[in-house]
Every structure is written in structure tokens, then in C-alpha cells.
Design a protein around this motif. Structure first.
Motif, PDB file in Angstrom:
ATOM      1  N   GLN A 140      35.432 127.721 -31.110  1.00  0.00           N
ATOM      2  CA  GLN A 140      34.805 127.221 -32.333  1.00  0.00           C
ATOM      3  C   GLN A 140      34.443 125.749 -32.122  1.00  0.00           C
ATOM      4  N   ALA A 141      33.257 125.385 -32.591  1.00  0.00           N
ATOM      5  CA  ALA A 141      32.802 124.007 -32.409  1.00  0.00           C
ATOM      6  C   ALA A 141      31.847 123.625 -33.529  1.00  0.00           C
ATOM      7  N   VAL A 142      31.552 122.338 -33.585  1.00  0.00           N
ATOM      8  CA  VAL A 142      30.596 121.803 -34.553  1.00  0.00           C
ATOM      9  C   VAL A 142      29.548 121.002 -33.788  1.00  0.00           C
ATOM     10  N   VAL A 143      28.271 121.237 -34.093  1.00  0.00           N
ATOM     11  CA  VAL A 143      27.200 120.502 -33.436  1.00  0.00           C
ATOM     12  C   VAL A 143      27.313 119.019 -33.775  1.00  0.00           C
ATOM     13  N   LYS A 144      27.299 118.188 -32.735  1.00  0.00           N
ATOM     14  CA  LYS A 144      27.443 116.746 -32.933  1.00  0.00           C
ATOM     15  C   LYS A 144      26.104 116.032 -32.835  1.00  0.00           C
ATOM     16  N   GLU A 145      25.328 116.345 -31.774  1.00  0.00           N
ATOM     17  CA  GLU A 145      24.037 115.678 -31.620  1.00  0.00           C
ATOM     18  C   GLU A 145      23.139 116.467 -30.692  1.00  0.00           C
ATOM     19  N   GLN A 177      19.545 118.869 -24.741  1.00  0.00           N
ATOM     20  CA  GLN A 177      20.995 118.906 -24.599  1.00  0.00           C
ATOM     21  C   GLN A 177      21.632 118.853 -25.983  1.00  0.00           C
ATOM     22  N   ILE A 178      22.466 119.848 -26.261  1.00  0.00           N
ATOM     23  CA  ILE A 178      23.162 119.913 -27.550  1.00  0.00           C
ATOM     24  C   ILE A 178      24.645 119.670 -27.293  1.00  0.00           C
ATOM     25  N   THR A 179      25.163 118.601 -27.864  1.00  0.00           N
ATOM     26  CA  THR A 179      26.571 118.261 -27.707  1.00  0.00           C
ATOM     27  C   THR A 179      27.344 118.788 -28.898  1.00  0.00           C
ATOM     28  N   LEU A 239      19.474 124.602 -34.498  1.00  0.00           N
ATOM     29  CA  LEU A 239      20.785 124.011 -34.785  1.00  0.00           C
ATOM     30  C   LEU A 239      20.631 122.531 -35.124  1.00  0.00           C
ATOM     31  N   VAL A 240      21.428 122.072 -36.068  1.00  0.00           N
ATOM     32  CA  VAL A 240      21.393 120.658 -36.458  1.00  0.00           C
ATOM     33  C   VAL A 240      22.831 120.142 -36.508  1.00  0.00           C
ATOM     34  N   PRO A 241      23.013 118.815 -36.384  1.00  0.00           N
ATOM     35  CA  PRO A 241      24.362 118.256 -36.468  1.00  0.00           C
ATOM     36  C   PRO A 241      25.094 118.728 -37.720  1.00  0.00           C
ATOM     37  N   GLY A 242      26.344 119.133 -37.532  1.00  0.00           N
ATOM     38  CA  GLY A 242      27.155 119.650 -38.633  1.00  0.00           C
ATOM     39  C   GLY A 242      27.258 121.156 -38.647  1.00  0.00           C
TER      40      GLY A 242
END
Length: 378
Positions: free
Chosen positions: A318-323, A332-334, A354-357
């Protein structure tokens, strides 16, 4: 010694004062091979090259060229030549004089020198530049002259010490192609050193990744990129994500391991690991899949039920898009994981929905991940 081996280093040790630079390295290079010593500044690659050239003496160990022990031979008695990053051309000599200098020292007759220089210039695509002075040449042209000067002696091994480091990116890529073509035409063994992973991957038959005076891994570009043996190699060559966890089970083909409260899969690749053992896994950013999710995790139900595909709800971090960052045609999606550490997924293109959050599940195909830092089995 195998007669296909042109260069062999055996247990080379070298220190400068209290600093150990080379720690017992071994290397065998085949005739006609293009091998690259790859590593960061200070890893020992230039010292290795200088020991091959005879510009440094090892504290212990042996150097063999064409089966002959040359460990204590002077540089001019070794059948090698070196091309340096700074070109080292004589500024007061023409291109023709620079290239033919070593032949004149050997008292080769003028007609032979002229013919040999002409052939060398043709090989490096500088025919007609004989009368130019070094300050009339571009950086790429100077480098070609330096290479031509090295090959006129027909060395058994050509040593190249970061020869493209002073060139701009576009010219460096052009010269990479030209060096590969030149090696193919000449059939000379190239020992090339660089800290540039792209150069090493593009040009080499084999890559020797160096770290702290040792070889971490020696193999083909595919070996070191797709099958790194250590987390250092995985991160240094192509920049991989490293995921740590604890083994849950194995079916002989895959290993399920728990990481940050979630379950992940990796191809077993013959590894025999037991439940409870710690594992470290490398996953290239381009192999990572990010899937949006909103529902809670389903309980893990075992390898028989876990195909390991991106859609399997019981597998994945599980993760959350940061930037999101775009560079060189790659997005590159961190993402931020449960413990705050970061992981990168990359894709060709300029955007992603995908967007941050956004909450995402991080997955990968098991065969696209590699176990690293395993204990060597005798």
C-alpha cells in the motif's frame, strides 16, 4: 592459461599509504572483448587501468598480457596503449605528427609512418585532417586523434580512461557508437573505464562493477541490469527499488514475503529460503505497477491463490502517490510506503491519471523482481 585470454589480473592488491585502493581483484579479459570497469570516483577503476598499463605497480598480485607475466615490466615493454580523458595531444604538433610520434621513436621509415597514419585517420573518419593543429579541432575530433595515435601501434589491449567524459551529451552518444564500430573493425581488446552507467550498458560485452576496490559483479549488460547480485549493483546500474521483508513461503518457483504489513512475490531463481528468513528484493522502476484502490486489503491466502498479477488484491504494497516528474521521455511517479520510505515507478509518456495523494497498490510480476545480497553457496 586459456589462449583466448589476452589480459589477466590475479589477486591484485594496491594501497596508497593507509588507504586500500584495490583489495585482491581478479579479472580475465578475452581477445577482442570490450569490457568496462564501472564505478563511482574512488572505487579503484583508474588505479586498475594504471596497473595494467604499468604506470603503477601492485603491492601484490600478477598481471599477464597474452600469457606473459608483465607485472614488473616497464610501460613501453607492454603491448598496450592508453587513451586519456584530456586527450594529451602535443599542442605544437600537427595531427599527423601527433599520431606518428610513437612510430618515429621506433625509427619506422617515413613512408610507412605516412601510410599508417593515413589508415588510422581513415578508421576514425578524419581523413584530410593531417595538417590541422590540435587547437583547430573540436573536442570529439581531438578524442579521435588520441584514439588514432593509440591504435597505430597495434596494441593487444587498448585502455580507455573515461575518454568521453569531457564531451557534451550528444557528442558523447555519437562517440559511443563510433567506438563500438571502431572496435569491431580493429578487433582490438578494449578495457574502458567510466562512471556513466548508460555508456557501460550501451558499449560493453561485459561490465565489471567496482566498489571499494573490489568487483561486486562481472557480467554482460543484461546480467548486471536484469540479474544484479547485490543491492549496490541494482541501485548503481539503472537505479532499482529495494524492498526488504521476511519469507512467508516458497513453491519452488516463487517466494512470498511480507514487507510493511503487505505480501509481495519474487521469482525464486533456485534460492532455497525458509519461512522467517530475511530477504532483500530489487525491482526496476519500469517493472513496477501502480493500481488505484480504495477498499481494504484482503487477507493473504497463499501462493496457490496468488498469481502475483497487478490485479491480485491480496498481493502488493500500500502506498500514496507523492509526486510526478517528467524527464527524458519518461514519467517518474514517486510513492510513499507505510514506513515513509519511497519507491519509484516509471513509464514512457508525459502524464498519468494518478495525482499526489492517490492511494495505490504497488505490484510487479514475480519474474521481474530479483533476490539480491544472498549468501554465496560453496
Amino acid at each position: 592459461m586459456d589462449d583466448t585470454v589476452i589480459l589477466q589480473l590475479s589477486q591484485i592488491h594496491k594501497s596508497f599509504g593507509d588507504v586500500k585502493v584495490l583489495d585482491g581483484i581478479d579479472l580475465s579479459v578475452r581477445k577482442g572483448e570490450f569490457i568496462t570497469l564501472l564505478g563511482p570516483s574512488g572505487c579503484g577503476k583508474t588505479t586498475t587501468l594504471r596497473i595494467i598499463a604499468g604506470l603503477e605497480r601492485p603491492d601484490s598480485g600478477r598481471v599477464f598480457i597474452a600469457g606473459k607475466d608483465v607485472t614488473n615490466e616497464e610501460p613501453n615493454r607492454r603491448n598496450v596503449n592508453t587513451v586519456f580523458q584530456n586527450y594529451a595531444l602535443f599542442p605544437h604538433m600537427t595531427v599527423e605528427a601527433n599520431i606518428g610520434y610513437s612510430l618515429r621513436l621506433k625509427r619506422v621509415d617515413k613512408e610507412t609512418i605516412k601510410k599508417t597514419v593515413s589508415q588510422a585517420l581513415e578508421l576514425v573518419q578524419l581523413s584530410g585532417y593531417e595538417k590541422r593543429m590540435p587547437d583547430e579541432l573540436s573536442g570529439g575530433q581531438k578524442q579521435r586523434v588520441a584514439i588514432a595515435r593509440a591504435i597505430v601501434n597495434q596494441p593487444a589491449v587498448l585502455l580507455l580512461d573515461e575518454p568521453l567524459g569531457a564531451l557534451d551529451l550528444q557528442l558523447r552518444r555519437q562517440m559511443q557508437v563510433e567506438l563500438k564500430r571502431l572496435r569491431a573493425r580493429l578487433g582490438v581488446t578494449f578495457v574502458y573505464i567510466t562512471h556513466d552507467q548508460e555508456e557501460a550498458l550501451n558499449m560493453s560485452d561485459r561490465i565489471a562493477v567496482m566498489r571499494n576496490g573490489k568487483f561486486e559483479q562481472i557480467g554482460t549488460p543484461s546480467d548486471v541490469y536484469d540479474r544484479p547480485k547485490t543491492s549496490y549493483v541494482a541501485r548503481f546500474v539503472g537505479s532499482a527499488n529495494i524492498v526488504e521483508g521476511t519469507v512467508l513461503e516458497s513453491d519452488g518457483q516463487r517466494i512470498a514475503f511480507r514487507s510493511q504489513g503487505a505480501v509481495c512475490l519474487v521469482a525464486a531463481r533456485g534460492a532455497r529460503l525458509s519461512p522467517g528468513e530475511a530477504v532483500r528484493v530489487a525491482v526496476r522502476s519500469e517493472m513496477v505497477d501502480l493500481t488505484p484502490y480504495a477498499s481494504p486489503e484482503l487477507p493473504y491466502s497463499g501462493l496457490d491463490a496468488a498469481g502475483g498479477n497487478p490485479g491480485d488484491s491480496q498481493v502488493g504494497l500500500q502506498a500514496v502517490v507523492k509526486e510526478k516528474n517528467f524527464a527524458g521521455g519518461v514519467l517518474q511517479i514517486t510513492v510513499s510506503l507505510a514506513d515513509g520510505s519511497e519507491l519509484v515507478a516509471s513509464r514512457h509518456g508525459i502524464d498519468s491519471p494518478l495525482v499526489p495523494g492517490d492511494k495505490v497498490r504497488v505490484t510487479w510480476q514475480p519474474e521481474r523482481a530479483v533476490l539480491v545480497d544472498l549468501e554465496e553457496t560453496p
